[in-house]
Design a protein around this motif. Structure first.
Motif, PDB file in Angstrom:
ATOM      1  N   GLY A 344       3.419  -7.823 -57.490  1.00 26.40           N
ATOM      2  CA  GLY A 344       2.413  -8.811 -57.852  1.00 26.40           C
ATOM      3  C   GLY A 344       2.812  -9.696 -59.014  1.00 26.40           C
ATOM      4  O   GLY A 344       2.015 -10.513 -59.478  1.00 26.40           O
ATOM      5  N   GLN A 378       1.493  -6.614 -52.952  1.00 22.57           N
ATOM      6  CA  GLN A 378       0.180  -6.129 -53.407  1.00 22.57           C
ATOM      7  C   GLN A 378      -0.961  -7.042 -52.968  1.00 22.57           C
ATOM      8  O   GLN A 378      -2.014  -7.078 -53.607  1.00 22.57           O
ATOM      9  N   ASP A 379      -0.759  -7.780 -51.902  1.00 18.07           N
ATOM     10  CA  ASP A 379      -1.798  -8.665 -51.383  1.00 18.07           C
ATOM     11  C   ASP A 379      -1.278  -9.248 -50.073  1.00 18.07           C
ATOM     12  O   ASP A 379      -0.116  -9.079 -49.724  1.00 18.07           O
ATOM     13  N   THR A 380      -2.182  -9.963 -49.359  1.00 15.82           N
ATOM     14  CA  THR A 380      -1.717 -10.675 -48.176  1.00 15.82           C
ATOM     15  C   THR A 380      -0.695 -11.726 -48.590  1.00 15.82           C
ATOM     16  O   THR A 380      -0.767 -12.289 -49.682  1.00 15.82           O
TER      17      THR A 380
END
Length: 396
Positions: A344, A378-380
């Protein structure tokens, strides 16, 4: 005529209202408007009230900060349910409460059916009842909007699946010596189709042609351009075109179809010879393919072979010839796979990071690789992703 908006205040304090509530009161009678304002002074905290005498004045004063509307059904410029419908159209996200002197159950039912959150009769309302009705109406409207959002998201997801099934290519392969895998993932949430594209076609002479491309930018125009370029590429391959001749024609198509002159496209072309032991690549400003042979993963040397399409006219791209051998895997992909962040933070995965992930898994498994990239991010993924993996296993 005696005003009967309030008969008596209920004992106890009025119910609490949401913080910083702005309420629009549409009432042509100044006395009734004054009494509503007095009632709402009992609320904690007291709302900010905007008073409009006519529907026309109210429409001009409706803003995004208005969360609740109290409307009489007897206005100088609108009456009955027509007045309500116009309020609902002008304030689609606000809670609307009918506050009228007409004590008619049929009208009340019709008002709620038309979209009002509540129907109150003036002479039966006190401070506590009015405050509670406003609070509940706002919560009901919030729940309605949330439910509508969920339904819209579900419908959009279904449409997304339908469009992807209809617009994404079906590989044309006649040989059973190659294993073909592809993955496609629009990066932004609720995106119908991305500007990334891919395709695979085996020609009549047995050669296998693969393209993976990336139209710069995001949106429906870029997605449509990606589909146009993919279809043009397949047509040209089936017509026997290859190399610089094919790339220059795609460049012409791009310049004709793009909405803005700064739009460009990166892509990688791979042509695997009929014996499946050799390949010729053209890499136009695109991330270099990865090649797995003998358990070793490497970047195809000599890339890129030229700039992206749409930048320089009459461009030449250098062919890159690769000896594949008997058993191999070749991965072509767009930059969405390597421009994911790590943890991230600001650092990007990059080609070296992708190679490390492949080494960790002991080979190229697209599902596990994409899953690991998303996990590290840590995300799309913020960018679109397309990948094609061709694999030839050793005989026996």
């Amino acid at each position: 005529m005696e005003r009967r908006l309030v008969t008596a205040l209920s004992p106890g304090m009025a119910a609490a209202l949401p913080e910083m509530l702005t309420l629009l009161l549409i009432e042509d009678d100044a006395g009734d408007a004054f009494l509503v304002e007095e009632l709402l002074k009992e609320a904690d905290p007291s709302p900010r009230i905007i008073w409009a005498r006519t529907l026309g004045e109210a429409v001009e004063r409706i803003g995004d900060d208005v969360r609740c509307v109290l409307v009489d059904l007897s206005l100088p410029d609108a009456t009955g349910l027509e007045a309500l419908r116009r309020v609902l159209a002008a304030a689609p996200d606000a809670a609307v409460i009918v506050l009228t002197g007409l004590d008619d159950a049929h009208v009340g039912l019709a008002a709620v059916t038309a979209g009002a959150q509540d129907y109150l009769v003036k002479q039966n309302v006190d401070a506590r009842l009015l405050t509670r009705a406003i609070r509940y109406a706002i919560e009901r409207r919030r729940a309605d909007l949330a439910q509508r959002g969920l339904v819209e998201a579900e419908l959009l997801a279904r449409e997304n699946d339908r469009l992807e099934r209809g617009l994404l290519p079906v590989p044309v392969l006649t040989t059973d010596e190659l294993v073909h895998e592809a993955r496609y993932l629009p990066g932004r949430e609720r995106t119908l189709l991305a500007g990334d594209f891919y395709d695979t076609v085996q020609a009549q002479d047995g050669s296998v042609h693969v393209v993976v491309g990336d139209v710069c930018g995001h949106g429906p125009d870029e997605a449509a351009l990606g589909v146009a370029l993919r279809i043009a590429w397949r047509t040209l391959v089936l017509a026997g075109h290859a190399g610089n001749e094919l790339l220059r024609t795609l460049d012409d198509v791009l310049r004709l179809e793009r909405k803005l002159p700064e739009i460009f496209t990166t892509l990688c072309l791979a042509t695997v010879a009929p014996d499946l032991r050799r390949a010729r690549l053209h890499v136009a400003g695109h991330p270099p393919p990865l090649l797995l042979r003998g358990g070793e993963i490497e970047v195809v040397p000599g890339t890129p072979s030229g700039p992206p399409l749409g930048i320089f006219p009459e461009q030449e791209w250098t062919a890159i010839d690769v000896d594949l051998g008997d058993a191999w895997s070749m991965l072509l992909y767009t930059d969405g796979l390597i421009e994911a962040t790590v943890g991230g933070g600001p650092d990007l995965l990059g080609t070296e990071g992708l190679i490390r992930i492949i080494d960790e898994h002991g080979g190229i498994d697209l599902d596990r690789i994409v899953g690991r990239v998303i996990e590290l991010n840590q995300d799309t993924l913020s960018d679109d992703l397309a990948a094609v993996l061709l694999t030839r296993r050793a005989s026996g």
